[in-house]
Scaffold this motif. Structure first.
Motif, PDB file in Angstrom:
ATOM      1  N   ALA A 115      25.105  70.675  25.433  1.00 20.78           N
ATOM      2  CA  ALA A 115      24.581  70.899  26.782  1.00 20.78           C
ATOM      3  C   ALA A 115      23.205  71.569  26.726  1.00 20.78           C
ATOM      4  CB  ALA A 115      25.556  71.740  27.597  1.00 20.78           C
ATOM      5  N   VAL A 116      23.021  72.508  25.815  1.00 15.51           N
ATOM      6  CA  VAL A 116      21.723  73.175  25.651  1.00 15.51           C
ATOM      7  C   VAL A 116      20.669  72.163  25.199  1.00 15.51           C
ATOM      8  CG1 VAL A 116      20.458  74.903  24.299  1.00 15.51           C
ATOM      9  CG2 VAL A 116      22.709  75.444  25.234  1.00 15.51           C
ATOM     10  N   VAL A 117      21.046  71.266  24.294  1.00 24.53           N
ATOM     11  CA  VAL A 117      20.122  70.225  23.839  1.00 24.53           C
ATOM     12  C   VAL A 117      19.702  69.359  25.031  1.00 24.53           C
ATOM     13  CG1 VAL A 117      19.967  68.088  22.473  1.00 24.53           C
ATOM     14  CG2 VAL A 117      20.861  70.172  21.438  1.00 24.53           C
ATOM     15  N   GLY A 118      20.662  69.006  25.886  1.00 24.10           N
ATOM     16  CA  GLY A 118      20.345  68.214  27.076  1.00 24.10           C
ATOM     17  C   GLY A 118      19.391  68.935  28.013  1.00 24.10           C
ATOM     18  N   GLU A 119      19.608  70.237  28.217  1.00 21.21           N
ATOM     19  CA  GLU A 119      18.727  71.025  29.089  1.00 21.21           C
ATOM     20  C   GLU A 119      17.305  71.095  28.533  1.00 21.21           C
ATOM     21  OE1 GLU A 119      20.348  74.899  29.925  1.00 21.21           O
ATOM     22  OE2 GLU A 119      22.332  74.052  30.301  1.00 21.21           O
ATOM     23  N   VAL A 120      17.193  71.349  27.247  1.00 18.70           N
ATOM     24  CA  VAL A 120      15.873  71.448  26.618  1.00 18.70           C
ATOM     25  C   VAL A 120      15.167  70.095  26.673  1.00 18.70           C
ATOM     26  CG1 VAL A 120      14.676  71.850  24.423  1.00 18.70           C
ATOM     27  CG2 VAL A 120      16.506  73.391  25.150  1.00 18.70           C
ATOM     28  N   LEU A 121      15.902  69.021  26.411  1.00 17.31           N
ATOM     29  CA  LEU A 121      15.312  67.690  26.477  1.00 17.31           C
ATOM     30  C   LEU A 121      14.826  67.390  27.895  1.00 17.31           C
ATOM     31  CD1 LEU A 121      14.611  65.086  24.998  1.00 17.31           C
ATOM     32  CD2 LEU A 121      16.891  64.242  25.573  1.00 17.31           C
ATOM     33  N   ALA A 122      15.599  67.787  28.897  1.00 14.07           N
ATOM     34  CA  ALA A 122      15.204  67.570  30.294  1.00 14.07           C
ATOM     35  C   ALA A 122      13.890  68.298  30.596  1.00 14.07           C
ATOM     36  CB  ALA A 122      16.307  68.039  31.235  1.00 14.07           C
ATOM     37  N   ARG A 123      13.746  69.519  30.130  1.00 17.62           N
ATOM     38  CA  ARG A 123      12.504  70.269  30.351  1.00 17.62           C
ATOM     39  C   ARG A 123      11.317  69.577  29.680  1.00 17.62           C
ATOM     40  NH1 ARG A 123      15.463  75.600  28.902  1.00 17.62           N
ATOM     41  NH2 ARG A 123      16.549  76.000  30.856  1.00 17.62           N
ATOM     42  N   ARG A 124      11.547  69.081  28.495  1.00 18.52           N
ATOM     43  CA  ARG A 124      10.464  68.405  27.772  1.00 18.52           C
ATOM     44  C   ARG A 124      10.101  67.076  28.441  1.00 18.52           C
ATOM     45  NH1 ARG A 124      12.465  70.110  21.673  1.00 18.52           N
ATOM     46  NH2 ARG A 124      11.939  72.305  21.981  1.00 18.52           N
ATOM     47  N   LEU A 125      11.084  66.402  29.015  1.00 15.47           N
ATOM     48  CA  LEU A 125      10.799  65.167  29.749  1.00 15.47           C
ATOM     49  C   LEU A 125       9.989  65.456  31.006  1.00 15.47           C
ATOM     50  CD1 LEU A 125      14.197  63.305  29.361  1.00 15.47           C
ATOM     51  CD2 LEU A 125      11.992  62.570  28.448  1.00 15.47           C
ATOM     52  N   LYS A 126      10.247  66.605  31.638  1.00 13.41           N
ATOM     53  CA  LYS A 126       9.474  66.991  32.822  1.00 13.41           C
ATOM     54  C   LYS A 126       8.013  67.202  32.455  1.00 13.41           C
ATOM     55  CE  LYS A 126      13.261  68.895  35.427  1.00 13.41           C
ATOM     56  NZ  LYS A 126      13.915  70.071  35.985  1.00 13.41           N
ATOM     57  N   VAL A 127       7.767  67.777  31.294  1.00 16.18           N
ATOM     58  CA  VAL A 127       6.398  67.977  30.821  1.00 16.18           C
ATOM     59  C   VAL A 127       5.713  66.620  30.621  1.00 16.18           C
ATOM     60  CG1 VAL A 127       5.009  68.783  28.858  1.00 16.18           C
ATOM     61  CG2 VAL A 127       6.838  70.217  29.767  1.00 16.18           C
ATOM     62  N   GLU A 128       6.470  65.632  30.136  1.00 16.89           N
ATOM     63  CA  GLU A 128       5.930  64.287  29.912  1.00 16.89           C
ATOM     64  C   GLU A 128       5.836  63.474  31.208  1.00 16.89           C
ATOM     65  OE1 GLU A 128       4.729  62.932  27.071  1.00 16.89           O
ATOM     66  OE2 GLU A 128       5.049  64.859  26.079  1.00 16.89           O
TER      67      GLU A 128
END
Length: 123
Positions: free
Chosen positions: A57-70
């Motif tokens: 779940a933490v990996v999913g949250e971090v990935l979501a934040r990085r996708l927002k940056v992109e």
């Protein structure tokens, strides 16, 4: 040739780590990635448990934040394609909760997911 299903979520799980990548199918480039192998994430897990559903779940949250940056979180006609059944089959039944933890964390953090060949009904 431009691929209509441009961005795809790919998961990699070992006995120790979970890694989630979003890949641009047009050029094979990884757009965003998150992994429990990253030092910043690894140190936050209690007792070094970096391959359980909480860690996923933490990996999913971090990935979501990085996708927002992109700029890819809300789709903009370019949602992230995911074949959950294929990911579960590839990872094995024991990892099903981890796969769903990543997917649900992405959805909960505003990432637009487009299911492929889906029989489980995510939206």
């Amino acid at each position: 040739m431009v691929v209509s299903k441009r961005y795809a979520l790919k998961l990699f799980m070992s006995l120790k780590y979970i890694t989630a990548n979003v890949i641009d199918r047009n050029n094979g480039r990884i757009v965003a990635t998150a992994s429990t192998a990253e030092h910043a994430l690894k140190t936050t897990f209690e007792c070094g448990r970096s391959c359980n559903a909480k860690a996923a779940a933490v990996v999913g949250e971090v990935l979501a934040r990085r996708l927002k940056v992109e700029g890819l979180e809300n789709g903009q006609g370019r949602g992230i394609h995911v074949d959950i059944n294929k990911e579960v089959e590839k990872k094995g039944f024991k990892n099903r909760t981890k796969v769903w933890a990543v997917v649900n964390a992405l959805k909960d953090n505003g990432v637009s997911l487009i299911p492929e060949d889906n029989h489980d009904g995510i939206s």
